[in-house]
Motif scaffolding. Sequence first.
Motif, PDB file in Angstrom:
ATOM      1  N   TRP A  23      56.679 100.911  26.286  1.00 32.39           N
ATOM      2  CA  TRP A  23      58.025 101.417  26.517  1.00 32.39           C
ATOM      3  C   TRP A  23      58.355 101.345  27.992  1.00 32.39           C
ATOM      4  O   TRP A  23      57.488 101.495  28.850  1.00 32.39           O
ATOM      5  CB  TRP A  23      58.129 102.863  26.025  1.00 32.39           C
ATOM      6  CG  TRP A  23      58.050 102.957  24.532  1.00 32.39           C
ATOM      7  CD1 TRP A  23      59.096 103.083  23.670  1.00 32.39           C
ATOM      8  CD2 TRP A  23      56.875 102.914  23.712  1.00 32.39           C
ATOM      9  NE1 TRP A  23      58.647 103.120  22.368  1.00 32.39           N
ATOM     10  CE2 TRP A  23      57.279 103.009  22.364  1.00 32.39           C
ATOM     11  CE3 TRP A  23      55.515 102.780  23.960  1.00 32.39           C
ATOM     12  CZ2 TRP A  23      56.404 103.007  21.299  1.00 32.39           C
ATOM     13  CZ3 TRP A  23      54.626 102.770  22.901  1.00 32.39           C
ATOM     14  CH2 TRP A  23      55.075 102.884  21.591  1.00 32.39           C
ATOM     15  N   ILE A  25      61.627 102.363  30.929  1.00 34.55           N
ATOM     16  CA  ILE A  25      62.912 103.009  31.201  1.00 34.55           C
ATOM     17  C   ILE A  25      63.777 101.936  31.839  1.00 34.55           C
ATOM     18  O   ILE A  25      63.344 101.270  32.793  1.00 34.55           O
ATOM     19  CB  ILE A  25      62.751 104.215  32.139  1.00 34.55           C
ATOM     20  CG1 ILE A  25      61.882 105.288  31.469  1.00 34.55           C
ATOM     21  CG2 ILE A  25      64.118 104.773  32.533  1.00 34.55           C
ATOM     22  CD1 ILE A  25      61.455 106.401  32.417  1.00 34.55           C
ATOM     23  N   ARG A  55      56.614 106.468  23.508  1.00 35.38           N
ATOM     24  CA  ARG A  55      58.007 106.844  23.784  1.00 35.38           C
ATOM     25  C   ARG A  55      58.045 108.238  24.414  1.00 35.38           C
ATOM     26  O   ARG A  55      58.803 108.487  25.352  1.00 35.38           O
ATOM     27  CB  ARG A  55      58.834 106.800  22.497  1.00 35.38           C
ATOM     28  CG  ARG A  55      60.289 107.194  22.714  1.00 35.38           C
ATOM     29  CD  ARG A  55      61.129 106.987  21.482  1.00 35.38           C
ATOM     30  NE  ARG A  55      61.342 105.589  21.182  1.00 35.38           N
ATOM     31  CZ  ARG A  55      62.252 104.808  21.776  1.00 35.38           C
ATOM     32  NH1 ARG A  55      63.029 105.295  22.713  1.00 35.38           N
ATOM     33  NH2 ARG A  55      62.377 103.550  21.421  1.00 35.38           N
ATOM     34  N   ASP A  56      57.200 109.151  23.904  1.00 35.32           N
ATOM     35  CA  ASP A  56      57.174 110.512  24.446  1.00 35.32           C
ATOM     36  C   ASP A  56      56.822 110.526  25.932  1.00 35.32           C
ATOM     37  O   ASP A  56      57.423 111.261  26.715  1.00 35.32           O
ATOM     38  CB  ASP A  56      56.191 111.385  23.668  1.00 35.32           C
ATOM     39  CG  ASP A  56      56.674 111.711  22.267  1.00 35.32           C
ATOM     40  OD1 ASP A  56      57.890 111.564  21.996  1.00 35.32           O
ATOM     41  OD2 ASP A  56      55.832 112.099  21.435  1.00 35.32           O
ATOM     42  N   ALA A  58      57.311 108.147  28.119  1.00 35.79           N
ATOM     43  CA  ALA A  58      58.452 107.618  28.871  1.00 35.79           C
ATOM     44  C   ALA A  58      59.573 108.649  28.963  1.00 35.79           C
ATOM     45  O   ALA A  58      60.173 108.831  30.027  1.00 35.79           O
ATOM     46  CB  ALA A  58      58.958 106.331  28.222  1.00 35.79           C
ATOM     47  N   LYS A  59      59.849 109.337  27.855  1.00 34.68           N
ATOM     48  CA  LYS A  59      60.904 110.364  27.862  1.00 34.68           C
ATOM     49  C   LYS A  59      60.545 111.504  28.813  1.00 34.68           C
ATOM     50  O   LYS A  59      61.399 112.009  29.535  1.00 34.68           O
ATOM     51  CB  LYS A  59      61.126 110.910  26.456  1.00 34.68           C
ATOM     52  CG  LYS A  59      61.929 110.002  25.569  1.00 34.68           C
ATOM     53  CD  LYS A  59      62.122 110.667  24.214  1.00 34.68           C
ATOM     54  CE  LYS A  59      63.001 109.845  23.309  1.00 34.68           C
ATOM     55  NZ  LYS A  59      63.169 110.482  21.988  1.00 34.68           N
ATOM     56  N   GLU A  60      59.282 111.919  28.792  1.00 34.56           N
ATOM     57  CA  GLU A  60      58.842 112.996  29.689  1.00 34.56           C
ATOM     58  C   GLU A  60      59.025 112.589  31.147  1.00 34.56           C
ATOM     59  O   GLU A  60      59.488 113.387  31.967  1.00 34.56           O
ATOM     60  CB  GLU A  60      57.375 113.348  29.431  1.00 34.56           C
ATOM     61  CG  GLU A  60      57.143 114.119  28.159  1.00 34.56           C
ATOM     62  CD  GLU A  60      55.666 114.306  27.845  1.00 34.56           C
ATOM     63  OE1 GLU A  60      54.812 114.080  28.730  1.00 34.56           O
ATOM     64  OE2 GLU A  60      55.364 114.682  26.699  1.00 34.56           O
ATOM     65  N   LEU A  62      61.146 110.283  32.332  1.00 30.06           N
ATOM     66  CA  LEU A  62      62.582 110.209  32.604  1.00 30.06           C
ATOM     67  C   LEU A  62      63.170 111.605  32.813  1.00 30.06           C
ATOM     68  O   LEU A  62      63.934 111.833  33.748  1.00 30.06           O
ATOM     69  CB  LEU A  62      63.309 109.480  31.466  1.00 30.06           C
ATOM     70  CG  LEU A  62      64.816 109.313  31.613  1.00 30.06           C
ATOM     71  CD1 LEU A  62      65.187 108.586  32.902  1.00 30.06           C
ATOM     72  CD2 LEU A  62      65.366 108.551  30.402  1.00 30.06           C
ATOM     73  N   ASP A  63      62.783 112.541  31.959  1.00 34.70           N
ATOM     74  CA  ASP A  63      63.275 113.917  32.098  1.00 34.70           C
ATOM     75  C   ASP A  63      62.829 114.537  33.437  1.00 34.70           C
ATOM     76  O   ASP A  63      63.610 115.199  34.116  1.00 34.70           O
ATOM     77  CB  ASP A  63      62.797 114.795  30.950  1.00 34.70           C
ATOM     78  CG  ASP A  63      63.486 114.470  29.635  1.00 34.70           C
ATOM     79  OD1 ASP A  63      64.528 113.772  29.657  1.00 34.70           O
ATOM     80  OD2 ASP A  63      62.971 114.891  28.580  1.00 34.70           O
ATOM     81  N   LYS A  66      64.752 112.603  36.376  1.00 33.08           N
ATOM     82  CA  LYS A  66      66.135 112.217  36.093  1.00 33.08           C
ATOM     83  C   LYS A  66      66.999 112.125  37.339  1.00 33.08           C
ATOM     84  O   LYS A  66      67.983 111.403  37.358  1.00 33.08           O
ATOM     85  CB  LYS A  66      66.754 113.102  35.028  1.00 33.08           C
ATOM     86  CG  LYS A  66      66.855 114.545  35.341  1.00 33.08           C
ATOM     87  CD  LYS A  66      67.439 115.276  34.149  1.00 33.08           C
ATOM     88  CE  LYS A  66      67.042 116.734  34.188  1.00 33.08           C
ATOM     89  NZ  LYS A  66      67.340 117.391  32.947  1.00 33.08           N
ATOM     90  N   VAL A  74      67.857 104.586  29.809  1.00 34.17           N
ATOM     91  CA  VAL A  74      67.351 104.769  28.445  1.00 34.17           C
ATOM     92  C   VAL A  74      65.892 104.348  28.364  1.00 34.17           C
ATOM     93  O   VAL A  74      65.415 103.569  29.176  1.00 34.17           O
ATOM     94  CB  VAL A  74      68.165 103.933  27.417  1.00 34.17           C
ATOM     95  CG1 VAL A  74      69.586 104.430  27.321  1.00 34.17           C
ATOM     96  CG2 VAL A  74      68.117 102.453  27.745  1.00 34.17           C
ATOM     97  N   VAL A  75      65.208 104.872  27.347  1.00 38.36           N
ATOM     98  CA  VAL A  75      63.839 104.453  27.038  1.00 38.36           C
ATOM     99  C   VAL A  75      63.950 103.338  26.005  1.00 38.36           C
ATOM    100  O   VAL A  75      64.645 103.480  25.003  1.00 38.36           O
ATOM    101  CB  VAL A  75      63.006 105.629  26.492  1.00 38.36           C
ATOM    102  CG1 VAL A  75      61.638 105.147  26.012  1.00 38.36           C
ATOM    103  CG2 VAL A  75      62.863 106.705  27.560  1.00 38.36           C
TER     104      VAL A  75
END
Length: 106
Positions: A23, A25, A55-56, A58-60, A62-63, A66, A74-75
């Motif tokens: 994944w 960003i 994905r988790d 990458a989301k962590e 990004l969060d 941010k 986006v991821v």
Amino acid sequence: MESPIIKIQFPMPDNEACAAPYWMIIDPERVSDDREDKSFVASIVNALAGPFFSRDEAKEYLDAQKHNFSAKAVVWSLYGRSRIYQNAWRKADDEHEAAITKVKGE
């Protein structure tokens, strides 16, 4: 030359219908509009962050970061083309299936 070893371990991330995913960003706001400009390729590279192996994860990231990305970041799931990476995923998937079968007593 010896091949590097990649080991995918449990828990395996959801592969999102891809044989060997990773994944990234992607932040489209970081890409230059001027394709004639020599820095256009650099702006594409600057729009990418990763790789991440779930994905988790990458989301962590990004969060948590941010403030370094635009609201359009986006991821995105991509397919790993490296034979070594694909083989590591296949092996981990086989081990995962064997473990499930063993637990079920099949």
